[in-house]
Motif scaffolding. Structure first.
Motif: not given
Lengths: 421, 248
Positions: B7-16, B51-55
């Motif tokens: 699983l990979s996800a980013s917030v505001d374009g930054a990979a977390i 919603e604001d977390y992008e997988v």
């Protein structure tokens, strides 16, 4: 009088000419009002006080005089959250004894009988009041004697729907509370189809009297509601109002509250819930004439679709009105990108020892709150409605009386039902 | 029960999150520990559907179903519960009404009959008693004017009423408040059993003195860098996270 009417101010002036000899009351007052209306006509958005509310749909429409209605109105009455107990019901602006339940402890009558104009209304300054003064035929006359607690009285206006024949009516209500008297007045208006409801109300609150005035405007979505109220509060008295605006295509609720005696108070609270292309305007003018008076206003707006809400709140503090305490807050929740709120607070202060504040907030539903509800399994639409209801609940909490509160809750529930449908 | 794959996800374009692999079997309690900024809270929000977390990659299976394709409310109906680190206040919304609406929404989604106010209050009062909460907790507005401890208790009350299959407890920074930790631990321990699975996310080992996990995973730079038994938590407490961050 049943012929098709020309539109706009001219048609109303024409009707006045036709009815002039038969209308009750002081003809001179009516003539002066007609002269004012003839000179000024309907206000336009070029008038500062009407900057945000266009009456063009009203001036372009044709309105007829109400017939002596054959409808009994019982079905329309049933659509409003009327409570048990005394009520004065007006159908198309005319008193309907068959639908009314007269109170036993206070004096009630009608403008048609008494035909007395009060001294608070200002047809010379307010064009819709001029229109009302010119054409009014009926209205409620309510008097609560000194020291009497009259309890609850309901004042109901319903309009019948005669397709292709939009009516205009201009009721003139007068409420007088004697010294130390109390009254809980629950006013509601509704109806079907297209019509213009243009009431003018005068409220006289004597020393130490308390008038609680809860108003539900739930007119037909194709109707026009333009109401003007003048309240005058004497020493130690209170005019405490809550205005819930749900209906009409275009509505304006204008309230002039004059705190004339020392330590008098007024609350002009309210809420507007508007959807579709509805336009709702809540305009208040509070005049602090005497020292140590308090005014409080909290107005909440919930606007969806392309609805537009307007709040104009003016507080005038006269030189003599030291120790004035004035507060005004307007909050809006915009549920769609096309919804709009215009908020105009205005303070005019001529005394030096006063405390006056105003504020306004505009926002969308809180994303954190929405996520919290959804994370508990509540579907998004339901979560949104819970948050909107919560926002309104805080406004409705200003109504102390549980029965009256329940009546307004019913109207809000019905509003939601209509939105969902 | 829960299977997280790459699983990979980013917030505001930054990979977390940078490729998390994790499996939590039914009936087990797993702890995820990690330094600040390692992605602990992001993981909890991604799992609950904020919603604001992008997988950006990977899959999450919950009882074999694609969790990431579900709306937050559908995840709750399926049996997922997120205990918030900072529960949100809802002025104008009564606590009892809120919980009944939630329970009935979940029951409706599961094809179960809704409960009326009387039936619900019976369940709620029993849960309030079990958690040793004051009676007026149900009458107040949701979390409004609650102390930190009361908010935690209210989360545990919701968990007790909704009876999730999988609870995610986000206790990232709240390690400093020992009372709050105890409340969360009591809530979890009361539910523990073969049908209750939990993922406890924390920075400090202290919480794990009260909730003894079956497995401990160390999260660093958005990846699980080490997994082990409960003893791993003590090792972390003694050595700190420094060595693990390097391993990622």
């Amino acid at each position: 009088m049943n012929a098709v009417q020309a539109a706009g101010a001219a048609s109303f002036l024409g009707r006045f000419e036709g009815l002039r000899e038969r209308l009750p009351g002081d003809r001179e007052i009516r003539d002066r009002a007609a002269a004012a209306f003839r000179a000024g006509g309907f206000p336009t958005v070029r008038d500062e006080a009407w900057k945000y509310t266009s009456l063009r749909p009203v001036t372009e429409a044709s309105f007829y005089e109400p017939l002596l209605s054959v409808a009994d109105g019982g079905d329309l009455l049933a659509e409003l959250p009327v409570l048990d107990g005394p009520r004065l019901v007006f159908l198309d602006g005319r008193f309907r004894p068959q639908l009314s339940v007269l109170p036993e402890n206070i004096e009630v009558g009608t403008f048609a009988e008494t035909a007395v104009f009060g001294r608070l209304a200002r047809p010379d300054r307010d064009p819709l009041v001029a229109l009302n003064t010119m054409l009014t035929e009926d209205g409620a006359v309510i008097g609560v004697p000194d020291g009497v607690d009259a309890g609850l009285l309901q004042l109901v206006s319903i309009a019948t729907d005669v397709p292709g024949r939009a009516v205009a009516f201009h009721p003139r209500h007068c409420i007088r509370l004697g010294r130390g008297a109390r009254l809980m007045l629950l006013e509601m208006s509704g109806g079907g189809g297209t019509y213009l409801h243009n009431p003018v109300t005068e409220a006289y609150v004597a020393d130490g009297a308390v008038l609680v005035h809860v108003r539900l405007q739930d007119e037909s979505r194709t109707a026009y509601h333009l109401s003007t109220l003048y309240a005058e509060v004497a020493r130690g008295g209170t005019y405490d109002s809550f205005n819930l605006n749900l209906g009409a295509r275009v509505a304006r609720t204008e309230v002039h509250a004059r705190l004339k005696g020392e330590r008098s108070a007024t609350h002009l609270n309210g809420a507007q819930m508007l959807g579709g292309t509805q336009h709702g305007d809540f305009t208040t003018i509070v005049s602090h004439d005497a020292p140590s008076c308090a005014s409080r206003q909290t107005v909440k707006n919930v606007l969806s679709g392309r609805a537009r809400g307007v709040f104009q709140g003016k507080i005038e503090v006269a030189r003599a009105a030291q120790k004035t305490d004035g507060y005004q807050m307007n909050q809006a929740l915009l549920l769609s990108p096309e919804a709009e709120i215009d908020s105009k607070p205005q303070l005019e202060i001529y005394a030096d020892d006063v405390k006056c504040s105003h504020g306004a907030t505009v926002g969308e539903l809180d994303a954190e709150q929405l996520f919290y509800l959804r994370s508990r399994g509540i579907p998004e639409a339901e979560a949104r409605s819970i948050l909107v209801r919560a926002f309104l609940t805080e406004a409705l909490d200003a109504i102390g009386d549980d029965t009256v509160r329940a009546s307004l809750d019913r109207a809000v529930d019905a509003w939601w039902g209509k939105q969902a449908a | 029960m829960l299977e997280i794959r790459n699983l990979s996800a980013s917030v505001d374009g930054a990979a977390i999150l940078n490729g998390i692999d994790l499996a939590v079997p039914r009936g087990e309690v797993h702890a995820i520990m990690g330094p600040n900024g390692s992605g602990k809270s992001t993981l909890s929000y991604v799992l609950s559907g904020r919603e604001d977390y992008e997988v950006t990659g990977g899959t999450v299976l919950f009882e074999g179903r694609d969790l990431l394709a579900m709306e937050p409310e559908a995840r709750a109906a399926a049996g997922l519960f997120l205990a918030f680190q900072y529960p949100v206040e809802l002025p104008g919304v009564g606590n009892a009404n809120f919980m009944r609406t939630a329970l009935n929404a979940v029951r409706r989604a599961r094809g179960e009959e809704e409960l009326d106010a009387v039936q619900f209050l019976k369940i709620a009062r029993a849960a309030v008693k079990q958690l040793a909460m004051p009676d007026d907790m149900l009458k107040r507005n949701v979390n409004v004017g609650f102390s930190g401890g009361e908010k935690k208790r209210n989360e545990m009350l919701q968990m007790a009423i909704l009876k999730p299959k999988l609870a995610i407890l986000d206790e990232t920074d709240s390690g400093l408040d020992i009372d709050a930790l105890k409340i969360v631990a009591e809530g979890v321990n009361a539910q523990r059993g073969p049908d209750f699975t939990a993922l406890v996310i924390t920075h400090y080992q202290r919480l794990l003195d009260h909730i003894v996990p079956d497995r401990v995973h160390v999260l660093a730079n958005g990846r699980i860098v080490r997994s082990g038994g409960p003893e791993l938590a003590h090792e972390l407490e003694a050595r700190g996270y420094a060595g693990f961050a390097d391993a990622a």
